[in-house]
Design an enzyme around this catalytic site. Sequence first.
Site, PDB file in Angstrom:
ATOM      1  N   SER A 178       0.882  -1.208  -0.050  1.00  0.00           N
ATOM      2  CA  SER A 178      -0.048   0.062  -0.024  1.00  0.00           C
ATOM      3  C   SER A 178       0.883   1.157   0.006  1.00  0.00           C
ATOM      4  O   SER A 178       0.448   2.429  -0.418  1.00  0.00           O
ATOM      5  CB  SER A 178      -0.895  -0.086   1.148  1.00  0.00           C
ATOM      6  N   HIS A 206      -5.051  -4.868   1.128  1.00  0.00           N
ATOM      7  CA  HIS A 206      -5.328  -3.874   0.211  1.00  0.00           C
ATOM      8  C   HIS A 206      -5.951  -4.190  -0.883  1.00  0.00           C
ATOM      9  O   HIS A 206      -6.165  -3.238  -1.876  1.00  0.00           O
ATOM     10  CB  HIS A 206      -4.050  -2.763   0.038  1.00  0.00           C
ATOM     11  N   LYS A 237     -10.671  -1.954   5.240  1.00  0.00           N
ATOM     12  CA  LYS A 237     -10.403  -1.060   4.015  1.00  0.00           C
ATOM     13  C   LYS A 237     -11.415  -0.793   3.008  1.00  0.00           C
ATOM     14  O   LYS A 237     -12.451  -0.160   3.336  1.00  0.00           O
ATOM     15  CB  LYS A 237      -8.993  -1.547   3.572  1.00  0.00           C
TER      16      LYS A 237
END
Length: 385
Positions: A178, A206, A237
């Site tokens: 990320s 991610h 996320k």
Amino acid sequence: MICAHWSQALDRLAARHLKRELRLVERHGSVIVRDGRTLVNLASNDYLGLASDQRLIAAASAALERYGVGAGASRLLAGNFSIHEELEAALAEFKRAEAALVFSSGYATNVGILMALATPRDHLYLDELVHASIHDGARLSGARVERFRHADANDLERRLRENASRGARIVVTDGVFSMDGDLAPLPDLIAVCERHDALLVVDDAHGTGVVGPAGRGTAAHFGVENRVPVQMGTLSKALGGQGGFVAGSRQLIQFLIQRARSFIYSTGIAPVLAAAALEALRIAEGEEWRRETIKRQRERLASALAAKGYEVRGELEAPMLLVMMGEAEAALELARALETAGAYAPAIRPPTVPHGTSRIRLAPIATHTAEQIEAVIAAFPEKTR
Ligand code: PMP
């Protein structure tokens, strides 16, 4: 005595532009309000824009009424509800795995997995850029830890070949890095692991919800889901809530239930969060336009900022891009200028990234409008080299 040490440490960090500050914000979808000003938010990992989606809020509210606020106990005692098991079944299907197990955070998931799977007799090989929670889990496991060069399957293979120890070998990588915006070369890493009988763990915090067909993740993107034995992800996320999970064989999940200390000795994830994640998974799979929008916005940002003279890093498949600034002070200065111009994207500095590579991280959200993205581009001053 010890207090004097704290204040010296704080002063030293401040002098090097490395002191971290908590910043008070209010979030409203793709913008945040800070000090009374509305700013386009590029600093969150809520990639699909689901954290404030009304359908998640409705699912969470219904669960709140039905189950109460907290799980009340460890899942192994009185804290295992039907919503937990429904979510785990959905996650297993999403990851094309036999089973899944949910933890109260992604951090707790990584620490739990590594402490359970690796013992002091074993050897862990970590990509040098893996997330801090993997380093912490590795340390707590007591296993021997070696770092291989970032995304370098050849370096990993050389290390595996040279190691004659008899313990298990476990390789850990992020799926999407990320802070660099690149994907792990999973097919190459898998080939090396299979040749050397090493277990591969992929942290797809991610990638989950964003990368690959229907957002099923980095392994799905490469078509190798059935060759990644331990697939980790977060609910915090792209799925807009909070929590972490691991998907794999039924045996793996049974083993983790016995041995993952952060699962056993911690209260089960709040049922409200499990319900929100279940709804998020349904939306993430079905609404392809969200992934298409992120890709389009990401491309527009990358080409416009490169044209303005910035060094931009990140692969098209990853949801974020990085604007490389070098020294912490330069990154901080740009972050301040962006904020003044209406865009919120704090500087990423050491120790999160290596010294001399401070950067601005931009994470477009599926619900940003084209106008908001143009406003962010306009907020970047022309770069003079
Ligand atoms: N793994 C990676 C790669 C992450 O970036 C993060 C969060 N920054 C985590 C794990 C931890 O996840 P959580 O925020 O759900 O604890």
